[in-house]
Write an enzyme that holds these catalytic residues in place. Structure first.
Site, PDB file in Angstrom:
ATOM      1  N   GLU A   2      37.908  11.441  13.094  1.00  0.00           N
ATOM      2  CA  GLU A   2      38.023  10.092  13.612  1.00  0.00           C
ATOM      3  C   GLU A   2      39.090   9.342  12.808  1.00  0.00           C
ATOM      4  O   GLU A   2      39.107   9.443  11.598  1.00  0.00           O
ATOM      5  CB  GLU A   2      36.683   9.363  13.472  1.00  0.00           C
ATOM      6  CG  GLU A   2      36.657   8.027  14.177  1.00  0.00           C
ATOM      7  CD  GLU A   2      35.298   7.326  14.063  1.00  0.00           C
ATOM      8  OE1 GLU A   2      34.494   7.730  13.207  1.00  0.00           O
ATOM      9  OE2 GLU A   2      35.072   6.389  14.818  1.00  0.00           O
ATOM     10  N   GLU A 172      24.615   7.483   9.446  1.00  0.00           N
ATOM     11  CA  GLU A 172      25.265   8.610  10.140  1.00  0.00           C
ATOM     12  C   GLU A 172      24.333   9.219  11.187  1.00  0.00           C
ATOM     13  O   GLU A 172      24.774   9.631  12.256  1.00  0.00           O
ATOM     14  CB  GLU A 172      25.703   9.685   9.140  1.00  0.00           C
ATOM     15  CG  GLU A 172      26.671   9.200   8.053  1.00  0.00           C
ATOM     16  CD  GLU A 172      27.855   8.413   8.579  1.00  0.00           C
ATOM     17  OE1 GLU A 172      28.344   8.732   9.672  1.00  0.00           O
ATOM     18  OE2 GLU A 172      28.288   7.457   7.897  1.00  0.00           O
ATOM     19  N   HIS A 175      24.208   7.329  14.406  1.00  0.00           N
ATOM     20  CA  HIS A 175      25.370   7.638  15.253  1.00  0.00           C
ATOM     21  C   HIS A 175      25.138   8.846  16.151  1.00  0.00           C
ATOM     22  O   HIS A 175      25.822   9.005  17.157  1.00  0.00           O
ATOM     23  CB  HIS A 175      26.582   7.972  14.377  1.00  0.00           C
ATOM     24  CG  HIS A 175      27.375   6.782  13.910  1.00  0.00           C
ATOM     25  ND1 HIS A 175      27.749   5.759  14.742  1.00  0.00           N
ATOM     26  CD2 HIS A 175      27.896   6.478  12.693  1.00  0.00           C
ATOM     27  CE1 HIS A 175      28.463   4.869  14.049  1.00  0.00           C
ATOM     28  NE2 HIS A 175      28.554   5.282  12.805  1.00  0.00           N
TER      29      HIS A 175
HETATM   30 ZN   LIG Z   1      29.592   4.701  11.051  1.00  0.00          ZN
END
Ligand SMILES: [Zn+2]
Length: 735
Positions: A2, A172, A175
Site C-alpha cells: 500500500e 490491523e 482491517h
Molecule cells: Zn490501518
C-alpha cells in the site's frame, strides 16, 4: 504494498477497485519459510534444488493487499480461534510471540461475532519485520509489523509497549473486514478505512482490557493530535481528492487516522455503540468482496438507526477544521458563538465560513449531561432550563465533541476549582487542560492561565490527567528553550515542585497487580523528575544504570528505562555513550534498544551529540529507527542546532536514503524543524526550502512552517506573561 507499490513487484492494474484473485508460487532456498496471503497448496523441490511453494487461490481482493515473504523464520501458533493464528519472527524470539498470537486469535473471534461476518481466510499469519517503514500493514491473511509493534516480552518490555502492541494488532485485524473484505473505491476514502480501524481497535481494547480506560486516554491522545493538526492552516478535509501516486502517501497522516477516528467516534456516540456496530455489519454483508464510497456506509448506518447520518456527517468529512466556541455570560444566560479555530489565532473571514453541526453536551450541577444542538453561528442558552446555573456548568461534557471552548477568564478559574473539587469527569479535566493549553498557544488566553491550572491540580490522582498536564507543561518548556537561562531554570524548578511530591508518594518500584495506567503514570513522573534535574532522583537513576551496566539486567525496570538511560547519556562520558550504542546493536528487546538510541542525543557533551547524528547515515541505526535518534537530539538547544544543520547539510544523502515515497522523510522534516522557535529560524527555513523541489513532501513542509510560525507568535505574545507568573510564583514560594 500500500498504496502504489504492487506495480513494482509485478505488472498489475494497481488500483483498489480493480480486484482480482491471486495464485502465487514462490521459489526460494529450501530451508527458508515462504508465506503469502493464503495457505500452502503444495511444496515441490525443483531440479535446481530450490523449493517451489504454491498457495491456494485467494478470494477476489485488491492489489495493495497482496503480500509474500521469504525468510528464516520460526513461529508460535494459537488454536484458540477456528483458524490457526501464527506469529512469525526470526528464530530465538518465540517467547515474545505468545502475547500477540493469543491476542490475535481472541480478536478475530471478537470481530467475527460483532460483525456477524466470518473471517474469510483459512489462516492468519502475523510477521515481525526487522526494518519496516510503517508501523504495520494489514495484508489480507499475512499482516506485517515492525518488531516493536508485534512482539511483547513480559520481562523486558513496559506498559506502553503492551498497550501499543494491543492497539496495533487490533487495528490491523479490524482491517481484515473493513478495508480488505470491503475496500474503498479510491484513495480519497482512505480516512474511513484508517479512521474505522483505529476506532475499532479501541472498541475491542476497551472490551478486553476495561481497566486501561482507553476512552479516557483517547481524549488526551488521539483527540488532541487530531485537533492539533486540524488547527493548522495547512490542514485538509478528511475526504481529499487524490490524483497522483505521490499524493497518496502524504495522506497517511494524523488527519486520516486521528480525525477519521474522531469522526467515527462521533457517529458511534450519536447512534449508540450497539446500533453503530449493527450498521457496520449490514454494510459489510452488503458490500463484501466489493468496493464502496463513504456514502455507502452512511446509508447502511442510516437504515439501521433511522437517522440521516450523511446529513450529520457531511460537514465534518468535506470541510477542513473545527470551531472554537466563545462563551460569554450574563447571569444565568450564556451566549455561545462558533468560529473556525486556527493555532495561529489569525483566522480570516474567508476561512471562517463553515458552520459546524455540534452537540454542546452541557454538564449541570447534578453531573448530568444535556444535549443542546448548535447548528448556527451563535445561540443564547438559559442555563436554568437545564438544571444548571452560573454557579456551575461545563460545555463539551466528557470532551466528546470536536471543538475547543473559550470561557471568560473567571469561568476558567471556577472550572479549575470544580476540577480540584472532583465535580468534573477525568475526560472533562483532561479536556480543560488541553483546551486551556491550546487556547494559550493561539493567543485566545494567556499561558499564565495554564500555569495556574496545573499548579492548582498538583494533587490530582488520575494518571490521564497528570499525563496531559505534564505533556502541556513540556510543550511550554520546549517552546521556551531559547529563552534566557533565568526563565528556563525557573520552569525546570517548577516542574520539580509539581512532580517531586508525587514521585516520592508513588515511588518507582513496580508491582504486578498495578494497573497499566498507574504504571505509565509512575514512569512518566520519574522521567519528569529526572528532567527537572532533581539531585536525589538523578543520583538514583545513575546508580540504577551503574548496576545495569555492570551486568544486573533486572536493575532497571522497563517502565523507567528511558529515563534511566536518558540520565546516563546526559551526564555520561564516551564509554557510557558507546555502551548505549551497544545496547541498541544487541538489545534484549527492541524497546530497550530504542530507549538507548533515544537517550544518546541528550548528552551534555556536544562532541558526543555530533557523534550521535552520524549514526543516522553510517548504517549503525536502521532506517526505520532513525527518528528515535533525532527525537533524542531535539530535547536540548545544542541538539536542535545539530539537527537543523544536519538536515540542511546532508539533504542529498538524507533524501537518497529516505525517499519521499517511504514516509520516513516526512517524519525527519517534522522532527528536525519541530523545535525551532525564533524568527531567525523561520528565515532560514524559508531560505532552505525555497530552492527545493518539494514534490512528495510539500505537506510536511507547510505543516512544519505553520507550526514554527505558531510557536514564534506564542512566544512573542506570552514571554512576558510567563516571566511575570514565574517571578510572582517564586516570591510567593519563598515566603
Ligand atoms: Zn490501518
Amino acid at each position: 504494498m500500500e498504496a502504489t507499490d504492487c506495480r513494482r513487484a509485478f505488472p498489475s492494474f494497481d488500483e483498489p477497485a480493480l480486484k482480482a484473485t491471486f495464485d502465487i508460487t514462490l521459489v526460494a532456498d529450501k530451508e527458508l519459510t515462504a508465506l503469502s496471503n493464503m495457505d500452502v497448496k503444495e511444496e515441490k523441490i525443483l531440479e535446481s534444488g530450490k523449493k517451489a511453494t504454491s498457495f491456494n487461490t485467494s478470494p477476489v481482493m485488491s492489489t495493495y493487499l497482496v503480500a509474500f515473504i521469504v525468510g528464516e523464520l520460526s513461529y508460535v501458533e494459537s488454536n484458540y480461534f477456528r483458524v490457526p493464528v501464527r506469529v512469525y519472527a526470526t528464530p530465538g524470539m518465540e517467547d515474545r510471540c505468545k502475547f500477540s498470537a493469543e491476542l490475535g486469535a481472541r480478536t478475530l473471534e471478537f470481530f467475527e461475532k460483532k460483525f456477524d461476518v466470518p473471517y474469510p481466510l483459512p489462516k492468519m499469519d502475523m510477521v515481525g519485520i526487522h526494518d519496516f517503514s510503517a508501523g504495520a500493514m494489514e495484508n489480507w491473511g499475512l499482516v506485517t509489523y515492525r518488531v516493536v509493534d508485534l512482539l511483547f516480552d513480559e520481562e523486558n518490555d513496559n506498559a506502553n509497549t503492551k498497550q501499543r502492541v494491543a492497539e496495533v494488532v487490533q487495528h490491523e485485524l479490524a482491517h481484515q473486514w473493513f478495508g480488505n473484505l470491503v475496500t474503498m473505491d479510491w484513495w480519497d476514502g482512505l480516512w474511513l478505512n484508517e479512521g474505522f480501524a483505529t476506532w475499532m481497535s479501541w472498541y475491542s481494547c476497551n472490551s478486553f482490557y476495561p481497566d486501561w480506560k482507553v476512552w479516557e486516554t483517547y481524549v488526551g491522545d488521539n483527540l488532541q493530535s487530531c485537533l492539533a493538526l486540524d488547527s493548522l492552516r495547512s490542514s485538509h478535509p478528511v475526504e481529499v481528492p487524490v490524483k497522483r501516486a505521490d499524493e497518496v502517501n502524504q495522506i497517511f497522516d494524523a488527519i486520516s487516522y486521528s480525525k477519521g477516528s474522531c469522526i467515527v467516534k462521533m457517529v458511534s456516540i450519536i447512534l449508540g455503540e450497539d446500533t453503530f456496530i449493527r450498521g457496520i455489519s449490514r454494510y459489510l454483508k452488503r458490500h463484501q468482496y466489493g468496493n464502496t464510497e463513504t456514502g455507502d456506509l452512511w446509508k447502511a448506518l442510516s437504515e439501521e438507526s433511522g437517522l440521516d447520518v450523511a446529513g450529520i456527517m457531511d460537514t465534518w468529512t468535506s470541510k477542513v477544521g473545527f470551531p472554537v466556541l466563545t462563551v460569554s455570560e450574563d447571569g444565568n444566560t450564556i451566549h455561545v458563538r462558533q468560529n473556525r479555530f486556527l493555532a495561529t489565532g489569525d483566522v480570516k473571514p474567508e476561512e471562517d465560513t463553515t458552520i459546524y453541526p455540534l452537540s454542546l453536551a452541557l454538564r449541570n450541577k447534578s453531573g448530568k449531561v444535556e444535549n443542546i444542538n448548535l447548528d448556527k453561528r451563535e445561540i443564547s442558552i438559559d442555563l436554568s432550563k437545564y438544571d444548571a446555573s452560573s454557579a456551575f456548568y461545563k460545555l463539551n461534557a466528557d470532551q466528546a465533541g470536536l471543538y475547543r471552548t473559550l470561557y471568560p477568564p473567571e469561568r476558567v478559574v471556577k472550572l479549575s476549582q470544580a476540577g480540584a473539587d472532583n465535580l468534573l469527569s477525568v475526560e472533562d479535566r483532561v479536556g480543560l487542560i488541553a483546551d486551556t493549553a491550546s487556547l494559550s498557544v493561539s493567543g485566545y488566553q494567556k499561558t499564565s492561565a495554564l500555569l495556574d491550572l496545573i499548579s492548582l491540580w498538583k494533587n490530582e490522582k488520575e494518571p490521564n490527567v497528570w499525563m496531559e498536564m505534564l505533556k502541556r507543561f513540556g510543550a511550554i518548556r520546549k517552546t521556551w528553550i531559547f529563552q534566557p537561562e533565568s526563565t528556563t531554570d525557573a520552569l525546570k524548578q517548577l516542574l520539580g515542585e509539581l512532580v517531586l511530591p508525587k514521585v516520592n508518594e508513588l515511588g518507582w518500584n513496580f508491582h504486578a497487580e498495578e494497573s497499566l495506567l498507574q504504571q505509565q503514570l509512575k514512569g512518566t513522573l520519574f522521567s519528569s523528575a529526572v528532567s527537572s534535574e532533581n539531585d536525589k532522583i538523578v543520583k538514583e537513576a545513575l546508580s540504577l544504570f551503574e548496576k545495569y551496566a555492570s551486568g544486573d539486567a533486572k536493575a532497571v525496570h522497563p517502565n523507567i528505562r528511558a529515563a534511566v538511560f536518558g540520565a546516563a547519556a546526559k551526564y555520561g562520558d564516551e564509554a557510557t555513550w558507546q555502551r548505549l550504542v551497544d545496547v541498541y546493536t544487541s538489545p534484549k528487546s527492541s524497546v530497550e534498544g530504542l530507549a538507548a538510541i533515544t537517550a544518546l542525543g541528550g548528552a551534555k557533551n556536544v562532541d558526543l551529540q555530533k557523534k550521535t547524528i552520524k549514526l543516522t547515515l553510517d548504517g549503525t541505526v536502521r532506517s526505520q529507527d532513525v527518528f528515535y535518534v533525532l527525537n533524542g537530539l531535539s530535547t536540548n538547544v545544542a541538539g536542535i542546532q545539530i539537527l537543523w544543520d544536519w538536515l540542511r547539510e546532508e539533504w542529498d544523502a538524507i533524501t537518497k536514503k529516505f525517499p519521499a515515497n517511504m514516509g520516513l522523510l516526512l517524519n525527519i522534516i517534522y522532527i528536525c524543524t519541530g523545535s525551532l522557535a525564533t524568527p531567525q529560524h523561520l528565515k532560514e527555513f524559508d531560505e532552505f526550502f525555497k530552492s527545493k523541489d518539494t514534490k512528495g513532501f510539500d505537506k510536511a513542509v507547510s505543516i512544519s512552517r505553520d507550526r514554527l510560525v505558531s510557536r514564534i507568535a506564542w512566544l512573542e505574545r506570552d514571554v512576558k506573561d510567563v516571566e511575570e507568573w514565574l517571578a510572582k510564583h517564586q516570591s510567593s514560594t519563598k515566603l
